[in-house]
Design an enzyme around this catalytic site. Structure first.
Site, PDB file in Angstrom:
ATOM      1  N   ASN A 139       0.817  -1.227   0.000  1.00 34.29           N
ATOM      2  CA  ASN A 139       0.000   0.000   0.000  1.00 34.29           C
ATOM      3  C   ASN A 139       0.847   1.271   0.000  1.00 34.29           C
ATOM      4  OD1 ASN A 139       0.927  -0.106   2.586  1.00 34.29           O
ATOM      5  ND2 ASN A 139      -1.048  -0.564   3.526  1.00 34.29           N
ATOM      6  N   ARG A 278       3.034   6.496  11.999  1.00 34.56           N
ATOM      7  CA  ARG A 278       2.370   5.953  13.190  1.00 34.56           C
ATOM      8  C   ARG A 278       2.143   7.088  14.188  1.00 34.56           C
ATOM      9  NH1 ARG A 278       0.794   2.529  10.457  1.00 34.56           N
ATOM     10  NH2 ARG A 278       1.313   0.318  10.492  1.00 34.56           N
ATOM     11  N   GLN A 307      -5.496   3.006  18.357  1.00 37.00           N
ATOM     12  CA  GLN A 307      -6.598   2.902  17.396  1.00 37.00           C
ATOM     13  C   GLN A 307      -7.565   1.793  17.784  1.00 37.00           C
ATOM     14  OE1 GLN A 307      -3.953   4.477  13.609  1.00 37.00           O
ATOM     15  NE2 GLN A 307      -4.989   2.565  13.435  1.00 37.00           N
ATOM     16  N   HIS A 331      -7.635   5.951  10.157  1.00 38.24           N
ATOM     17  CA  HIS A 331      -6.537   5.245   9.494  1.00 38.24           C
ATOM     18  C   HIS A 331      -7.050   4.545   8.227  1.00 38.24           C
ATOM     19  CE1 HIS A 331      -2.790   2.487  10.233  1.00 38.24           C
ATOM     20  NE2 HIS A 331      -2.842   2.956   9.001  1.00 38.24           N
TER      21      HIS A 331
HETATM   22  P1  NAD Z   1      10.351   1.132   4.412  1.00 38.36           P
HETATM   23  O1  NAD Z   1      10.914   0.054   5.274  1.00 38.36           O
HETATM   24  O2  NAD Z   1      10.412   0.981   2.935  1.00 38.36           O
HETATM   25  O3  NAD Z   1      11.060   2.519   4.772  1.00 38.36           O
HETATM   26  C1  NAD Z   1      11.230   2.966   6.072  1.00 38.36           C
HETATM   27  C2  NAD Z   1      12.451   3.883   6.106  1.00 38.36           C
HETATM   28  O4  NAD Z   1      12.477   4.530   7.382  1.00 38.36           O
HETATM   29  C3  NAD Z   1      13.766   3.127   5.963  1.00 38.36           C
HETATM   30  O5  NAD Z   1      14.548   3.757   4.961  1.00 38.36           O
HETATM   31  C4  NAD Z   1      14.413   3.269   7.336  1.00 38.36           C
HETATM   32  O6  NAD Z   1      15.831   3.303   7.301  1.00 38.36           O
HETATM   33  C5  NAD Z   1      13.835   4.575   7.813  1.00 38.36           C
HETATM   34  N1  NAD Z   1      13.860   4.768   9.267  1.00 38.36           N
HETATM   35  C6  NAD Z   1      13.654   3.861  10.249  1.00 38.36           C
HETATM   36  N2  NAD Z   1      13.741   4.453  11.443  1.00 38.36           N
HETATM   37  C7  NAD Z   1      13.999   5.763  11.221  1.00 38.36           C
HETATM   38  C8  NAD Z   1      14.176   6.872  12.066  1.00 38.36           C
HETATM   39  N3  NAD Z   1      14.106   6.763  13.402  1.00 38.36           N
HETATM   40  N4  NAD Z   1      14.409   8.073  11.498  1.00 38.36           N
HETATM   41  C9  NAD Z   1      14.490   8.197  10.155  1.00 38.36           C
HETATM   42  N5  NAD Z   1      14.326   7.177   9.292  1.00 38.36           N
HETATM   43  C10 NAD Z   1      14.083   5.970   9.827  1.00 38.36           C
HETATM   44  O7  NAD Z   1       8.868   1.329   4.923  1.00 38.36           O
HETATM   45  P2  NAD Z   1       7.633   1.981   4.121  1.00 38.36           P
HETATM   46  O8  NAD Z   1       6.989   0.957   3.288  1.00 38.36           O
HETATM   47  O9  NAD Z   1       8.102   3.259   3.507  1.00 38.36           O
HETATM   48  O10 NAD Z   1       6.639   2.266   5.353  1.00 38.36           O
HETATM   49  C11 NAD Z   1       7.030   3.128   6.408  1.00 38.36           C
HETATM   50  C12 NAD Z   1       5.994   3.116   7.506  1.00 38.36           C
HETATM   51  O11 NAD Z   1       4.800   3.736   7.047  1.00 38.36           O
HETATM   52  C13 NAD Z   1       5.517   1.733   7.951  1.00 38.36           C
HETATM   53  O12 NAD Z   1       6.415   1.119   8.837  1.00 38.36           O
HETATM   54  C14 NAD Z   1       4.205   2.062   8.608  1.00 38.36           C
HETATM   55  O13 NAD Z   1       4.411   2.429   9.960  1.00 38.36           O
HETATM   56  C15 NAD Z   1       3.712   3.278   7.828  1.00 38.36           C
HETATM   57  N6  NAD Z   1       2.573   2.927   6.943  1.00 38.36           N
HETATM   58  C16 NAD Z   1       1.377   3.530   7.157  1.00 38.36           C
HETATM   59  C17 NAD Z   1       0.283   3.202   6.380  1.00 38.36           C
HETATM   60  C18 NAD Z   1      -1.055   3.880   6.557  1.00 38.36           C
HETATM   61  O14 NAD Z   1      -2.082   3.367   6.082  1.00 38.36           O
HETATM   62  N7  NAD Z   1      -1.119   5.017   7.197  1.00 38.36           N
HETATM   63  C19 NAD Z   1       0.398   2.229   5.373  1.00 38.36           C
HETATM   64  C20 NAD Z   1       1.655   1.662   5.151  1.00 38.36           C
HETATM   65  C21 NAD Z   1       2.731   2.008   5.959  1.00 38.36           C
END
Ligand code: NAD
Length: 380
Positions: A139, A278, A307, A331
């Protein structure tokens, strides 16, 4: 021959419209039921069960589906005790705590139907050798689009303008006084992974001035260049340069409460903040105070800690000094009908791999047997 019998317990979003109106809880239950019945593509609901039941039952697996996840009498507490596999979604998260993991004697796999597995105590899963798998990438475009929309609706002051129209009023200056162009603005992302990077890609055509990112994993030079991005190693230094900050990193020990009262002081006065990552990455009260004082001009997102968000959660109604700046929704950014099709299929693929002993896609493995397999949940 029948396959080994697995008990699969699914807790996930059942009432997708829970926060779309303020009706009584009975009406809300009814409306959710109706939506899921009328729209079978709402696969991530209790009613539609990720489309898994016929397939799982044809293989002899027991499949229990529920949205009851809170408190000692919840189905989650009851059924996790002898479940082999637990499937949850981030949208209506079944919190798989350390205590619950201790009770889950048979549990071998937690599957997240979606992206983001912070609702599982990942350290406890490592210790108990429980695998945590998610449908990585399923997603990320859905969320990136929502982020771009949220940035635009804050910068353009859209919500108060629309509310004015619904009220029957017409006072252009009242809304234009806090509306800007995105063109020429500096945008920074905390986390430049799948979603963060897609956000920057999508912002390029708006003629933004510069893109900054804060991430312990640097992008390759050509990837940086392609989205006009510059890495800033110090978060305070990054936010001090941004008109817009967007949060796109997972929730873990190193990101919980990352955006707190102290960091907010370093933001440019009147900056916009969008968080679809989050809720717990931001300090709830510090954000509300920053919006109220005008330190933030706007805050938008779809993620809350916890949530479903309590009815009196301050983010539902917080406003900037001009009465706008709130772009909060339930969400749902990552659960468009397109996304639901992808994460339902991805969940089935994960289960099929598990049942048949095939390897999982490496990108889907958050916790393998006894160890983290991703670098995205903090530097370890
Ligand atoms: P991803 O793993 O592709 O990318 C995450 C990035 O964040 C990585 O490059 C990592 O190095 C970096 N990171 C980790 N900790 C960090 C920090 N403290 N400071 C800075 N950078 C940091 O993940 P993604 O697919 O891009 O998803 C990211 C997050 O988005 C998910 O873990 C989830 O919590 C959230 N998400 C939300 C929804 C929604 O419906 N709202 C849907 C999907 C994902």
């Amino acid at each position: 021959m029948r396959q080994r019998h697995h008990r699969t317990h699914l807790t996930h979003l059942s009432r997708v419209r829970v926060f779309l109106d303020a009706a009584s809880s009975k009406t809300i239950l009814y409306r959710g039921h109706e939506a899921a019945q009328q729209e079978p593509r709402l696969l991530g609901t209790v009613e539609n069960e990720l489309g898994l039941r016929p397939w799982l039952e044809s293989q002899g697996h027991e499949f229990i589906v529920s949205d009851s996840k809170e408190g000692p009498d919840s189905d989650l507490q009851k059924h996790i005790v002898d479940a082999d596999i637990v499937i949850t979604t981030p949208f209506h998260p079944g919190y798989i705590t350390r205590d619950l993991i201790a009770k889950a004697k048979n549990l071998k796999v937690c599957v997240t139907a979606g992206v983001g597995s912070d609702h599982v105590d990942l350290n406890a899963a490592v210790e108990r050798q429980i695998q945590v798998l998610e449908v990585t990438g399923s997603n990320v475009t859905s969320v990136a689009e929502h982020v771009v929309m949220s940035i635009l609706l804050l910068v353009r002051n859209f919500v108060p303008a629309h509310e004015m129209i619904e009220r029957g009023d017409w006072m252009v200056s009242d809304v234009a006084r806090n509306a800007f162009d995105l063109e020429g603005k500096v945008v920074g992302t905390i986390g430049a992974g799948r979603i963060g990077y897609r956000v920057l890609q999508r912002l390029l055509p708006f003629g933004t001035k510069e893109h900054l990112y804060y991430d312990y994993a640097p992008l390759p030079a050509d990837a940086e260049k392609a989205v006009n991005a510059r890495r800033v190693e110090d978060l305070k230094e990054m936010v001090a340069q941004c008109d817009v900050v967007t949060v796109n990193c997972p929730l873990h020990e190193g990101s919980r409460n990352l955006i707190n009262a102290d960091l907010l002081k370093h933001f440019k006065k009147g900056a916009w903040l969008v968080n679809t990552a989050r809720g717990a990455i931001c300090d709830k009260d510090a954000v509300a105070a920053a919006l109220k004082s005008g330190q933030l001009r706007g805050y938008a997102g779809d993620v809350w800690n916890v949530q479903p968000a309590p009815r009196d959660h301050v983010w539902r109604t917080m406003k900037n000094p001009l009465g706008g700046g709130n772009g909060m929704v339930p969400h749902y950014s990552g659960t468009t009908l397109d996304a639901q099709a992808r994460y339902a299929q991805g969940t089935r693929d994960i289960l099929e791999n598990y049942f048949t002993g095939k390897p999982q896609l490496p990108a889907n493995i958050i916790v393998g047997v006894g160890k983290f397999e991703t670098k995205a949940y903090g530097q370890r």
